[in-house]
Each structure stands twice: as C-alpha cells, then as structure tokens.
Motif scaffolding. Structure first.
Motif, PDB file in Angstrom:
ATOM      1  N   LEU A 194       0.831  -1.209   0.000  1.00 11.75           N
ATOM      2  CA  LEU A 194       0.000   0.000   0.000  1.00 11.75           C
ATOM      3  C   LEU A 194       0.867   1.260   0.000  1.00 11.75           C
ATOM      4  CD1 LEU A 194      -2.757  -1.119   2.546  1.00 11.75           C
ATOM      5  CD2 LEU A 194      -3.037  -0.839   0.070  1.00 11.75           C
ATOM      6  N   ARG A 195       2.002   1.219   0.704  1.00  8.63           N
ATOM      7  CA  ARG A 195       2.923   2.360   0.715  1.00  8.63           C
ATOM      8  C   ARG A 195       3.427   2.659  -0.705  1.00  8.63           C
ATOM      9  NH1 ARG A 195       8.391   1.994   0.882  1.00  8.63           N
ATOM     10  NH2 ARG A 195       8.556   0.059   2.058  1.00  8.63           N
ATOM     11  N   LEU A 196       3.846   1.598  -1.401  1.00 10.29           N
ATOM     12  CA  LEU A 196       4.368   1.794  -2.760  1.00 10.29           C
ATOM     13  C   LEU A 196       3.250   2.228  -3.716  1.00 10.29           C
ATOM     14  CD1 LEU A 196       6.753  -1.301  -2.777  1.00 10.29           C
ATOM     15  CD2 LEU A 196       7.406   1.118  -2.577  1.00 10.29           C
ATOM     16  N   ARG A 197       2.054   1.677  -3.512  1.00 13.70           N
ATOM     17  CA  ARG A 197       0.889   2.018  -4.346  1.00 13.70           C
ATOM     18  C   ARG A 197       0.526   3.500  -4.164  1.00 13.70           C
ATOM     19  NH1 ARG A 197      -1.823   2.017  -8.260  1.00 13.70           N
ATOM     20  NH2 ARG A 197      -4.066   1.753  -8.349  1.00 13.70           N
ATOM     21  N   ALA A 198       0.550   3.974  -2.920  1.00 15.56           N
ATOM     22  CA  ALA A 198       0.195   5.372  -2.634  1.00 15.56           C
ATOM     23  C   ALA A 198       1.191   6.327  -3.291  1.00 15.56           C
ATOM     24  CB  ALA A 198       0.156   5.603  -1.122  1.00 15.56           C
ATOM     25  N   LEU A 199       2.459   5.942  -3.283  1.00  9.56           N
ATOM     26  CA  LEU A 199       3.498   6.780  -3.877  1.00  9.56           C
ATOM     27  C   LEU A 199       3.289   6.874  -5.401  1.00  9.56           C
ATOM     28  CD1 LEU A 199       5.865   8.214  -2.556  1.00  9.56           C
ATOM     29  CD2 LEU A 199       7.311   6.281  -3.169  1.00  9.56           C
ATOM     30  N   GLU A 200       2.851   5.749  -5.984  1.00 10.51           N
ATOM     31  CA  GLU A 200       2.554   5.686  -7.414  1.00 10.51           C
ATOM     32  C   GLU A 200       1.354   6.583  -7.727  1.00 10.51           C
ATOM     33  OE1 GLU A 200       3.182   1.442  -8.826  1.00 10.51           O
ATOM     34  OE2 GLU A 200       1.188   1.935  -9.633  1.00 10.51           O
ATOM     35  N   LEU A 201       0.333   6.516  -6.872  1.00  6.15           N
ATOM     36  CA  LEU A 201      -0.896   7.294  -7.068  1.00  6.15           C
ATOM     37  C   LEU A 201      -0.637   8.795  -6.965  1.00  6.15           C
ATOM     38  CD1 LEU A 201      -3.427   5.026  -5.152  1.00  6.15           C
ATOM     39  CD2 LEU A 201      -3.462   5.551  -7.606  1.00  6.15           C
TER      40      LEU A 201
END
Lengths: 207, 207
Positions: free
Chosen positions: B67-74
């Motif tokens: 989720l941390r990596l996904r949020a950074l992508e978003l």
C-alpha cells in the motif's frame, strides 16, 4: 532538517530502524498542510478577481512558507530527540549510582523528546488558523486544497498530541507532566476550528 | 511515481506550479500511514514477547508495504490526471464544433481525474483496517505509531473525498456522478473505524 528522496525516506519509515517514526511523519503532514496554504495564496495573489483580498492573503502565504520550513526542521529534531532517549536507556545500570544516573538521564531525555512534537503541534495549529482565514478571499478554484491543508494539519496536530501523551506517561515528575499537558491542550484547542474548516469546505465544494 | 528530495517537493507544492497539489499531498499522507503500519510490524516480528502474534501481524506488514508503494505511485498519477484536465481546458473554443469537442474532452478528463483520489481513498481505508488489527498484538512500545498511522490515513481518506467531491461537482453526466459518489462513500465508511482506533490508542497511551 528532513531531506533526501521521498521514496527512500518512506522506505526507512517502514523499516525497523529507530528513526524516522511517527513524530517525523506528523511533522511532514504539517509541512504539506503549510505548503498547500502557501500554494493557494500563490494562486490568488496577482489575479484580478482577488485584487481586493491581496493585502489580506499575502502575509498568510509568507507565514505558511515559514511554517513549512519550520516543520521540515522539526522532523529532523524529532529524530535527534528520539535517538537521545535511546542513548539514555543504553547507559550502564550495574551499580546503584549508575541506576540513579541512568534514571535521571532517561527522565531528562524524555522531557526533551516532548519538545519537537509540541512544536509540531504549535505549527499545525497555526496552519489551521491560516487556512481558516482563506475561504471567501482566496482563489475559488483551489478551495479544495484549503480543505486538504486543514485536514493534514489536523492530523499533524492529533499525531503530535499522541506523541506528547506517550512522553507524559513516561515522566516521573508531576510538575513537568502538568506543564506539558497544559501546553499540548492549548495547541489542541485549534482542532475544533480545523474540523469546521474541513466540514464547511466539503459542504461548499459538493454544491 | 512520486520521487525527488522531500524539501524540493514541498517547495513545488507551495508554489503556483499546477502540480503537485492537494491530491498528491493526500497520497503522501496515505503512504506515510502505510509506512508506519509496516514499521510497527517490523518492530514486532522476531521479538519473543510477541512470538504468538507473528502469524497474525506478518501479512499485515506485507500488505502495508504494498500500500505504501501504491500510494506513492498514485501521487504521481494524480499529478498526471490533473495535467490532462488542464490540457482539455486549453483546447480551442472558437467554433460550435470546437466548443462541443472541448466540453466532451473536459468531461472525460474530469471523470478520469477522479480515479487517483478514489484509489488513494481505497488505499487509506485499507491502511485504517490494517492499523485496527494491530493493538493488543503488536509491540506495545510503538502503539503510538499505530495511532499516528490511523490518523494520517484518516486525513488521506478525507482529503481524497474532498478531491473526488470537487470532481463530481464539475461533471455533467448524472450517472457518472452517482457512480463516483457511491464509490467514495464506500471507502469513507472506514473513517468511523479510523476514529475509533485513534481514540482508543490515545486513551491507552495516556494511562
């Protein structure tokens, strides 16, 4: 001062490394809130439609800029203060003299460690006040960003309170505890205003 | 993907530059919340005192990392989607044909721009659920960080809702509006749990 690549910093945040932790993350949220207030002012000043509000909003932008830089500095201070607490816990405790010296060092470092979250709470409360002075006078197209600024500052305030409260619980001296409790409660008073700003803007943008 | 020096990014956030804005700041708060959940798990796994909870908390850490990596992508996606809306508004509108084409392009880009904040809201809701599963099973010394994780995720959720609501207000098609409204409301349901987690932890750490 917090610096370095955002992704790397978040990677360290997620790791078992002693720092950064929640205090630095709260400071980052306060810095982002301040940055959004500053952005809204920068998108208002110089626009014909808001010329009459220019004298009102310009100092808000200058203060938000200072608060952003201060929050970033406090993120670094929080890491240093936490490291000092860890060092105190690492002192020798073989003799009674060593035990007493260690307890005093832990008490002093714990009281010091309450300072960065207290200052972050102060910055966050100021960001909320600045954000509350914008609606109706700042660029309507970025009103949502004022709401997000207030929401992030509210979370920074609440997160800092959690950290101060943890430090309080670890202190032995009642006078130090009472003093810190009063200080954090004074900053927490801005939370009501923050929730109002967010609620009003949500009601307004959804129209 | 959001990257670069934190201080430089906050400087750009504060500037009049079209991106980054509140959407990217909300995504960063979600990423920090996820990182703190991950940190708490990393400070729990491998510790004798929490050995019985290891199978429970380990997958929470793995999901928080994702989720941390996904949020950074978003955060990066949000900047791109906002730029697309600005481009649509920049299309020519001299003739009736151009006007119709521009309106359709603006409508499509605005609907697309609701996607990154919707996904950030989804990530933030997941972070709240993960944080809620930790108290009582994770390292007691970093319980405050679970509270801060929930607080930051709550703010990311609320901020994303503000951004989706702004997009809704700019859309002409009622069916698209209703669909987006239902989606954001589904994610917002996690806010109650988030507020509970924060309140319980504040009550617990202040003991």
């Amino acid at each position: 001062m917090l610096h370095g690549d955002i992704g790397d910093w978040l990677e360290r945040l997620g790791s078992a490394a002693p720092t950064p932790g929640g205090g630095a993350a709260a400071a980052l949220a306060a810095a982002a809130g301040a940055g959004l207030v500053e952005m809204v002012v920068n998108l208002t000043v110089g626009k014909k439609a808001y010329a009459e509000h220019e004298d009102h909003v310009r100092p808000i932008g200058a203060q938000a800029r200072e608060l952003r830089l201060r929050a970033l500095e406090l993120a670094g201070d929080d890491e240093a203060a936490f490291s000092a607490v860890m060092s105190a816990y690492g002192l020798p405790k073989a003799t009674d003299g060593e035990k007493a010296a260690r307890a005093a060092a832990v008490e002093a470092a714990t009281a010091d460690a309450a300072q960065p979250p207290l200052r972050v709470a102060e910055v966050a409360a100021r960001v909320i006040e600045l954000a509350s002075a914008l609606p109706g006078r700042s660029n309507r197209n970025v009103l949502s960003d004022v709401g997000i600024a207030a929401s992030l500052a509210l979370s920074a305030l609440e997160s800092s309170a959690i950290n101060v409260e943890v430090n309080l619980a670890g202190l032995r001296d009642p006078a130090t505890r009472d003093g810190l409790r009063k200080e954090i409660d004074a900053h927490l008073a801005a939370a009501t205003l923050g929730r109002e700003v967010v609620a009003n803007i949500r009601a307004g943008v959804a129209r």
